[in-house]
Design a protein around this motif. Structure first.
Motif, PDB file in Angstrom:
ATOM      1  N   UNK A  51       0.832  -1.199   0.021  1.00 55.36           N
ATOM      2  CA  UNK A  51      -0.076   0.093   0.045  1.00 55.36           C
ATOM      3  C   UNK A  51       0.802   1.251  -0.163  1.00 55.36           C
ATOM      4  N   UNK A  52       0.614   2.035  -1.114  1.00 53.48           N
ATOM      5  CA  UNK A  52       1.563   3.114  -1.081  1.00 53.48           C
ATOM      6  C   UNK A  52       0.803   4.368  -1.246  1.00 53.48           C
ATOM      7  N   UNK A  53       0.561   5.234  -0.566  1.00 50.54           N
ATOM      8  CA  UNK A  53      -0.300   6.575  -0.747  1.00 50.54           C
ATOM      9  C   UNK A  53       0.510   7.803  -0.355  1.00 50.54           C
TER      10      UNK A  53
ATOM     11  N   UNK B 236      -1.737  -1.198  -4.384  1.00 45.43           N
ATOM     12  CA  UNK B 236      -2.463   0.056  -4.295  1.00 45.43           C
ATOM     13  C   UNK B 236      -1.698   1.302  -4.302  1.00 45.43           C
ATOM     14  N   UNK B 237      -1.931   2.598  -4.882  1.00 43.16           N
ATOM     15  CA  UNK B 237      -1.530   3.704  -4.977  1.00 43.16           C
ATOM     16  C   UNK B 237      -2.595   4.682  -4.956  1.00 43.16           C
ATOM     17  N   UNK B 238      -2.356   5.710  -4.188  1.00 43.60           N
ATOM     18  CA  UNK B 238      -3.305   6.944  -4.129  1.00 43.60           C
ATOM     19  C   UNK B 238      -2.589   8.121  -4.092  1.00 43.60           C
ATOM     20  N   UNK B 239      -2.923   9.140  -4.654  1.00 45.30           N
ATOM     21  CA  UNK B 239      -2.242  10.487  -4.288  1.00 45.30           C
ATOM     22  C   UNK B 239      -3.028  11.310  -3.384  1.00 45.30           C
ATOM     23  N   UNK B 240      -3.556  10.507  -2.615  1.00 46.14           N
ATOM     24  CA  UNK B 240      -4.183  11.255  -1.344  1.00 46.14           C
ATOM     25  C   UNK B 240      -4.267  10.247  -0.064  1.00 46.14           C
TER      26      UNK B 240
ATOM     27  N   UNK C 107       1.922   9.956   5.074  1.00 46.29           N
ATOM     28  CA  UNK C 107       2.370   9.131   4.063  1.00 46.29           C
ATOM     29  C   UNK C 107       2.331   7.672   4.303  1.00 46.29           C
ATOM     30  N   UNK C 108       1.407   7.216   3.660  1.00 49.09           N
ATOM     31  CA  UNK C 108       0.985   5.695   3.899  1.00 49.09           C
ATOM     32  C   UNK C 108       2.056   4.812   3.329  1.00 49.09           C
ATOM     33  N   UNK C 109       2.754   4.082   3.898  1.00 44.44           N
ATOM     34  CA  UNK C 109       3.774   3.167   3.439  1.00 44.44           C
ATOM     35  C   UNK C 109       3.691   2.027   3.875  1.00 44.44           C
TER      36      UNK C 109
ATOM     37  N   UNK D 197       3.980   9.975   9.376  1.00 42.65           N
ATOM     38  CA  UNK D 197       4.807  11.055   9.149  1.00 42.65           C
ATOM     39  C   UNK D 197       4.293  11.330   7.690  1.00 42.65           C
ATOM     40  N   UNK D 198       4.262  12.817   7.440  1.00 41.89           N
ATOM     41  CA  UNK D 198       3.788  13.271   6.409  1.00 41.89           C
ATOM     42  C   UNK D 198       5.057  13.260   5.356  1.00 41.89           C
ATOM     43  N   UNK D 199       6.089  13.699   5.315  1.00 40.58           N
ATOM     44  CA  UNK D 199       7.072  14.163   4.370  1.00 40.58           C
ATOM     45  C   UNK D 199       7.771  13.091   4.103  1.00 40.58           C
TER      46      UNK D 199
END
Lengths: 329, 329, 329, 329
Positions: free
Chosen positions: D148-150, D225-229, D234-236, D271-273
């Motif tokens: 999962x990568x968002x 899955x990828x999402x741009x939001x 930062x979902x990893x 963490x966001x960045x």
């Protein structure tokens, strides 16, 4: 007081009998089974009468039937119960053939009787809460649904051979869950699978490890994975990613105990046995059925839901066999 | 640019040097140590000059001193630095004797120099966040503070013998944390302890397992437990229960990996090494000191905080020795 | 089949009746209550006869009594049941007076009847698992036990006034849990408390926030905190730190759902209602009692456990009142 | 001491400069950038010389180059550096065209210089630990990999337009991670996607929400899955399900603080960045590169890995465009 006749006194019939005993407005009045012993045992416990299935369906002491017999008997029982004007609660799958389910739908609609398809997971308090919160708009528009569903261990190969295959036997629950959560009908399906757990399953023409991707008209995506083994218990998780956030339901663990050692922090495994894992769901679905028949709420999931899940399972099977994505009509 | 002189180039001195190298407005200009090698190594790394402690304190190239030498040298160095008008950052404990700390306070106040006591845990991002959120009123009035602090393994017995005892050496951090979180001064203290980890510690007149209860005037309660061993890492947790809810900071684990097997779900152990566990705290406390000296913020924790923690540690020791609760003045 | 007479048909009596209905080897044959309606309701549900308490105790249709009446009636009922040779399951506290409990012990021992004190939390699957794993040596020798017990909200002030105070009414459960987990009898106790939740509780001479520290002969330490409020549910946690690691039982949450938003990751609150939180414990303790009476296992916790918990609660009350640690004989 | 020339002094170049400053056996000796200011700033910080890119590559003071310039400049810089016999560390993607990457491979292989493709996530301590434990056989044969990568929020539309599309710009990291974890090359790929986050992204011919399914020859499955939001940071996450169990790496949260209120138990967001989230990974990959050039370990991921990830991203793009599964050669 709703008088219920139980068709089938096996494991799932006993679960439903126990649920009914805890519902104020319902009781089991009659039981039927192909074998004498389980029927008698359940009759003793509930005070119900033992009958043949046709007598049970015809009995004035039966308002509703719970069908928990082998799948290939559902068709005739549904037709008989519908003709007799009885409300019907039917285990999934309604039938292995979508064509025959369509035939059942006609009979049920003609008779105008309530019909509930027993997709018990919709009534799991965790999953039901996720769906309710989605419906409340808590995470905005749905974007990605992820469903992980893994059995602790594979069924006997004899079961596998008559099961209709993983997509129809096991993933059908997840395909129904996908419909429940997506809020839109899938328009494409892509399935892949392999036999990684037990080579005998592969030889029997089935898979034990599988993945499906569904998309809806507006572009929502659902990914499902299934496995016939999971060393850590009955793995049942859903995750829904939306515009405003993510909702997920985690596994139910055996207990809340954690041990910390030099290895780290260890929590209990997930509950292994599906009847225990979904105990609350079984109770809730039967309560819901009783409330539906009493006219307190809309029936859901209905027989159309049974059909649609079966069509998705059929399409998944074909997608896997042909190695290509399928467009659903 | 704040020019800092490092007194002591051992393990903690090196930590502070690394922190300073990452702060824009500060640099290490001079270093001193009783031994040549560590001083030279740090000088090479930072470009600082090696000096004797008195020369360092007197140097025009030094605005502030960081005292990371053995505790029994703090007293003289504080007096010298205060006389020289240098800002002071001093490792805890300021001194083993509350009387001598009071004497230092006089010197520091007379000189009017900034003095920061290095209670690094106040700057841990997790604990600092808990305190800030309490201060913001997020959980309303504080009712119960629980602090768990457990070392992975006991120190060498030689260290124990000169440490002043667990309450002064180890629990002093937790006593300061209690003051930081309670928002009121403790008025009673009750301590108990035992030697369960290493009988040698007991023979040396100390404990390795201890518990303290503090109460404040308004009735707030704080419970602290300490142990000199924890198989699962450096156990550092706080929990604050208030009128509207509870805030807690959990351990920092070695990584985010979890394995699931038939045993259950296992996460990594807690970070073992205190310098790694509190790496961010060390950086933050030094940044804060630099900002204080630059006049951007109030100094805290100050030398009075060093005294009060020492007085609590003394009272805890006495309570344990006498087996009774102590009323603090 | 164990024939059970229920003395008291209030909330807890109903819980026990439901538990008994799920146990194969037992049934409720008689019920008694000071009020007619609850007795009749329970009789209807179970098929039991309604009787007066003395008739119930004397009845040939009653092998064992479950005492769930107000505390001040326990003494007479215990004596009567013991005289009649009936096995006894008695709600906690056995009596408010340790002296009178000692008197009951004499009666019970003279009669030689089984007597179980209903410390239900020992049968919570989570806490029971922690104790069993300690007993198996999984974490080696016990060092520190931490018990957090917080009610969602304070009881009515009328209840508080007749409750015997927080230490006897609420903490008694935790004091028994401490004995259950420590594996040794406490030798000192120190209690402190305050009225931070509801000033009326303070005016009534009681506390709503409290902490206790126990020590055992070998130096094991137990810390307990109690609060009469917890916004996040019924907070019931234990943690046991030992030589080789730590075992803990976390709260039971309302469900397994988690939502992730810009605020972070939010899980459900803890179950609020004690009957729901300890549902499995109530079932397990009654099963255990039935097995004890059938001679399949040793009775535990017995009447001596009821006495010891009461003595600890008395000592805690005195410690709090006098502000000093108490040595237990 | 490895002398490193930095090509590109933007955000990622600065990250690498900071990493190099913390590695004992390496230093930045020269920097180049299309703009003067960032080059000068980095030169000031590191003591490096500012040069033009060709002079830097030719310089005797440069043993290795770190290429952090815009993607369309990589091709020429790689050829020049290879000709000059310099070791190369190159940001991903090596090039947007697989054909041109093949051309680079020829140049690099002809020159015999070390070449590392900067797939930083392989060096994240969490993900690296998962891979190492798989390699150690901890969970037996791999069956299902879930990634999962968002991103917290979509990039500017101008960036999207020149990015090569989500599959090449964002999912390429996950495709490389899939190869890293699967232990076998994918043989089929199926991609689907939609524009659910920002309609402008859809208008630009790209997707912002996507899912990919990979299968390997032996039947292993990977879902991405990828999402741009992602409102919660930062979902990893990765999860690997195998024969003997499951290994997963969860998100890194902002801190370890949890608050409990009537809403439930809330932990901090992720963490966001990305630079902060992968801070440790950036340090580790540069250390690894320095060790590789020093001959201490095999280079990995190499330029072939750069090519294979690009080929997968190309195939994913085509699968999505054509709506069908693709067989990889």
């Amino acid at each position: 007081m709703l008088k219920i006749g139980l068709l089938g006194c096996g494991r799932i019939g006993q679960v439903h009998a126990r649920s009914i005993s805890q519902i104020d407005g319902a009781k089991v009045t009659a039981v039927a089974d192909a074998f004498e012993a389980p029927a008698k045992a359940l009759a003793d416990k509930t005070g119900a009468a033992v009958m043949g299935p046709q007598d049970l369906i015809a009995s004035a002491e039966v308002d509703a039937v719970v069908i928990g017999t082998p799948t290939d008997t559902h068709f005739d029982l549904i037709h008989a119960a519908a003709s007799a004007g009885k409300a019907i609660f039917c285990e999934k799958p309604v039938d292995m053939s979508a064509e025959r389910i369509r035939d059942c739908i006609k009979a049920v609609e003609a008779a105008g009787v309530p019909f509930m398809t027993a997709f018990n997971r919709r009534f799991d308090p965790n999953f039901a809460s996720v769906q309710a919160r989605i419906a409340d708009g808590e995470i905005g528009g749905i974007e990605i649904v992820t469903i992980q569903s893994r059995d602790p261990s594979p069924p006997p190969i004899s079961y596998v051979k008559s099961s209709g295959g993983l997509f129809r036997d096991m993933m059908i629950h997840d395909l129904d869950m996908a419909r429940f959560l997506l809020g839109e009908e899938p328009v494409t399906i892509y399935a892949t699978g392999a036999s990684l757990v037990d080579p005998e399953i592969g030889k029997a023409g089935d898979v034990d490890t599988a993945a499906v991707t569904l998309t809806t008209k507006s572009g929502r995506i659902c990914q499902i994975t299934n496995s016939r083994r999971a060393s850590y218990g009955y793995d049942q998780r859903i995750e829904v990613h939306g515009e405003k956030g993510m909702l997920r339901a985690d596994n139910m663990l055996e207990n809340t105990v954690e041990v910390a050692t030099s290895v780290g922090f260890t929590k209990a495994p997930a509950k292994h046995f599906f009847l225990e894992r979904y105990e609350a769901a079984y109770r809730a679905e039967m309560s819901y059925f009783v409330a539906c028949v009493a006219g307190q709420t809309e029936i859901s999931p209905g027989i159309q839901d049974g059909l649609r899940a079966q069509l998705l399972a059929d399409a998944a099977t074909r997608s896997w066999q042909e190695g290509k994505a399928i467009t659903l009509e």
